[in-house]
Scaffold this motif. Sequence first.
Motif, PDB file in Angstrom:
ATOM      1  N   PRO A  83       5.243   1.169  -5.673  1.00 41.60           N
ATOM      2  CA  PRO A  83       6.134   1.432  -4.988  1.00 41.60           C
ATOM      3  C   PRO A  83       8.066   0.290  -5.568  1.00 41.60           C
ATOM      4  O   PRO A  83       7.668  -0.824  -5.862  1.00 41.60           O
ATOM      5  CB  PRO A  83       6.047  -0.078  -3.431  1.00 41.60           C
ATOM      6  CG  PRO A  83       4.969   0.538  -3.575  1.00 41.60           C
ATOM      7  CD  PRO A  83       4.518   0.440  -4.882  1.00 41.60           C
ATOM      8  N   THR A  91      12.687   3.829  -3.607  1.00 39.68           N
ATOM      9  CA  THR A  91      14.233   3.650  -2.410  1.00 39.68           C
ATOM     10  C   THR A  91      15.413   3.002  -3.233  1.00 39.68           C
ATOM     11  O   THR A  91      15.015   1.954  -4.022  1.00 39.68           O
ATOM     12  CB  THR A  91      13.437   2.355  -1.006  1.00 39.68           C
ATOM     13  OG1 THR A  91      11.723   3.254  -0.402  1.00 39.68           O
ATOM     14  CG2 THR A  91      14.910   2.447   0.293  1.00 39.68           C
ATOM     15  N   THR A 108      16.970  -6.163   3.611  1.00 36.94           N
ATOM     16  CA  THR A 108      16.372  -5.313   3.433  1.00 36.94           C
ATOM     17  C   THR A 108      15.021  -5.459   2.434  1.00 36.94           C
ATOM     18  O   THR A 108      13.451  -4.765   2.304  1.00 36.94           O
ATOM     19  CB  THR A 108      16.502  -3.941   2.227  1.00 36.94           C
ATOM     20  OG1 THR A 108      17.828  -3.181   3.213  1.00 36.94           O
ATOM     21  CG2 THR A 108      16.161  -2.415   1.872  1.00 36.94           C
ATOM     22  N   LYS A 120      13.813  -8.148   2.431  1.00 36.40           N
ATOM     23  CA  LYS A 120      12.459  -8.923   3.357  1.00 36.40           C
ATOM     24  C   LYS A 120      11.539  -7.919   3.672  1.00 36.40           C
ATOM     25  O   LYS A 120      10.233  -8.028   4.106  1.00 36.40           O
ATOM     26  CB  LYS A 120      12.893  -9.590   4.203  1.00 36.40           C
ATOM     27  CG  LYS A 120      12.047 -10.550   5.147  1.00 36.40           C
ATOM     28  CD  LYS A 120      12.715 -11.969   6.105  1.00 36.40           C
ATOM     29  CE  LYS A 120      11.496 -12.345   6.670  1.00 36.40           C
ATOM     30  NZ  LYS A 120      12.168 -13.407   7.891  1.00 36.40           N
ATOM     31  N   GLU A 121      12.505  -6.292   4.584  1.00 30.29           N
ATOM     32  CA  GLU A 121      11.545  -5.520   4.823  1.00 30.29           C
ATOM     33  C   GLU A 121      10.101  -5.324   3.722  1.00 30.29           C
ATOM     34  O   GLU A 121       8.549  -4.864   4.042  1.00 30.29           O
ATOM     35  CB  GLU A 121      12.491  -4.462   5.691  1.00 30.29           C
ATOM     36  CG  GLU A 121      12.834  -4.786   6.919  1.00 30.29           C
ATOM     37  CD  GLU A 121      14.176  -3.881   6.975  1.00 30.29           C
ATOM     38  OE1 GLU A 121      14.171  -2.825   6.159  1.00 30.29           O
ATOM     39  OE2 GLU A 121      14.815  -4.007   7.783  1.00 30.29           O
ATOM     40  N   PHE A 122      10.452  -4.855   2.866  1.00 30.64           N
ATOM     41  CA  PHE A 122      10.378  -4.737   1.828  1.00 30.64           C
ATOM     42  C   PHE A 122       9.283  -5.249   1.966  1.00 30.64           C
ATOM     43  O   PHE A 122       7.468  -5.155   0.923  1.00 30.64           O
ATOM     44  CB  PHE A 122      10.425  -4.519   0.193  1.00 30.64           C
ATOM     45  CG  PHE A 122       9.808  -3.312  -0.767  1.00 30.64           C
ATOM     46  CD1 PHE A 122       9.870  -2.392  -0.736  1.00 30.64           C
ATOM     47  CD2 PHE A 122       9.452  -4.584  -1.873  1.00 30.64           C
ATOM     48  CE1 PHE A 122       9.146  -1.675  -2.079  1.00 30.64           C
ATOM     49  CE2 PHE A 122       9.039  -3.607  -2.832  1.00 30.64           C
ATOM     50  CZ  PHE A 122       8.879  -2.736  -3.069  1.00 30.64           C
ATOM     51  N   GLU A 174       7.649  -7.812   3.312  1.00 30.37           N
ATOM     52  CA  GLU A 174       6.641  -7.911   4.634  1.00 30.37           C
ATOM     53  C   GLU A 174       5.664  -6.699   4.653  1.00 30.37           C
ATOM     54  O   GLU A 174       4.752  -6.633   5.143  1.00 30.37           O
ATOM     55  CB  GLU A 174       7.508  -7.483   5.768  1.00 30.37           C
ATOM     56  CG  GLU A 174       7.643  -9.043   6.322  1.00 30.37           C
ATOM     57  CD  GLU A 174       8.786  -9.108   7.687  1.00 30.37           C
ATOM     58  OE1 GLU A 174       8.497 -10.089   8.713  1.00 30.37           O
ATOM     59  OE2 GLU A 174       9.632  -8.087   7.813  1.00 30.37           O
ATOM     60  N   LYS A 175       6.500  -5.027   3.989  1.00 31.22           N
ATOM     61  CA  LYS A 175       5.142  -4.558   3.961  1.00 31.22           C
ATOM     62  C   LYS A 175       4.494  -3.915   2.792  1.00 31.22           C
ATOM     63  O   LYS A 175       3.256  -3.594   3.640  1.00 31.22           O
ATOM     64  CB  LYS A 175       6.202  -3.216   3.692  1.00 31.22           C
ATOM     65  CG  LYS A 175       5.484  -1.719   3.698  1.00 31.22           C
ATOM     66  CD  LYS A 175       6.750  -0.146   3.676  1.00 31.22           C
ATOM     67  CE  LYS A 175       6.253   0.910   3.698  1.00 31.22           C
ATOM     68  NZ  LYS A 175       7.395   2.221   3.974  1.00 31.22           N
ATOM     69  N   TYR A 176       4.846  -4.368   1.449  1.00 28.08           N
ATOM     70  CA  TYR A 176       3.863  -4.201   0.467  1.00 28.08           C
ATOM     71  C   TYR A 176       2.597  -5.994   0.346  1.00 28.08           C
ATOM     72  O   TYR A 176       1.760  -5.779  -0.462  1.00 28.08           O
ATOM     73  CB  TYR A 176       4.373  -3.527  -0.709  1.00 28.08           C
ATOM     74  CG  TYR A 176       4.592  -2.845  -0.700  1.00 28.08           C
ATOM     75  CD1 TYR A 176       4.008  -1.489  -0.369  1.00 28.08           C
ATOM     76  CD2 TYR A 176       6.132  -2.289  -0.245  1.00 28.08           C
ATOM     77  CE1 TYR A 176       4.496  -0.512   0.295  1.00 28.08           C
ATOM     78  CE2 TYR A 176       6.616  -1.019   0.157  1.00 28.08           C
ATOM     79  CZ  TYR A 176       5.040  -0.185   0.246  1.00 28.08           C
ATOM     80  OH  TYR A 176       6.295   1.543   0.049  1.00 28.08           O
ATOM     81  N   PRO A 205       1.784  -7.926   2.819  1.00 26.29           N
ATOM     82  CA  PRO A 205       1.405  -8.130   4.320  1.00 26.29           C
ATOM     83  C   PRO A 205      -0.419  -9.153   3.881  1.00 26.29           C
ATOM     84  O   PRO A 205      -0.427  -9.462   3.478  1.00 26.29           O
ATOM     85  CB  PRO A 205       0.419  -6.937   5.522  1.00 26.29           C
ATOM     86  CG  PRO A 205       0.016  -6.119   4.285  1.00 26.29           C
ATOM     87  CD  PRO A 205       0.617  -6.423   2.878  1.00 26.29           C
TER      88      PRO A 205
END
Length: 229
Positions: free
Chosen positions: A165, A199, A217, A219-221, A223-225, A227
């Motif tokens: 990713p 992305t 953005t 931070k979201e990435f 958090e997603k990868y 966890p």
Amino acid sequence: MCGNNMSVPLLTEAETVSATEKETAAVIFLHGLGDSGHGWAECLRGIQLPHVKFICPHAPRIPVTLCRNMMPAWFDLMGLTPESPEDESGIKKAAENIKAIIEHEAKNGIPPHRIILGGFSQGGALSLYTALTCQHQLAGVVALSCWLPLHSSFPLGSSGSKNLPILQCHGEMDDMIPMQFGAMTAAKLKSIVNPHLITFNTYPGLSHCSCPQEMATVKEFVEKYLPRI
């Protein structure tokens, strides 16, 4: 193995933001030309997750052709166009140093698949190159305002997984690394890894720097990868 056989990373100098609970993941983030890890450590502290530690290494001071000066840099820069000659040996040496940090973390309990590599400008460029040539499957890459070094050596030069990713972000008013270079990099990356995992976000009015929207953005990435486990 990803990197060399040294038991200690070659780049021992780093600013580290420790996790607030058991560390089960890490983000290694590389600063840009002439900078240090301190500023980015403070910036990343603002998006920290309790189980993730941030490692912000400091680049060594080396001669930089572009600036005709000695300064903190991951490798030499001759120019900032896609046609500029590149410091191939310096890029490869720097990548080995970052891979040594990954190995060091793995020995200390954080496996490579729980590590995100990231960076800004020259640091982002090195993070892309390192992740794509690493034998380990990393959790992902955060590439801010940057490009892919030695781009003509890919996809053949890639040893990493195709399922990597990548979050690429670029300011639309970047006069240092024009957004066009970011777009060319995104297109090239789609020939190397699974295009669905790439992305590419652009930010109107943003120059060669970061902004709160971009960091949200990131931070979201993370958090997603990375966890909590």
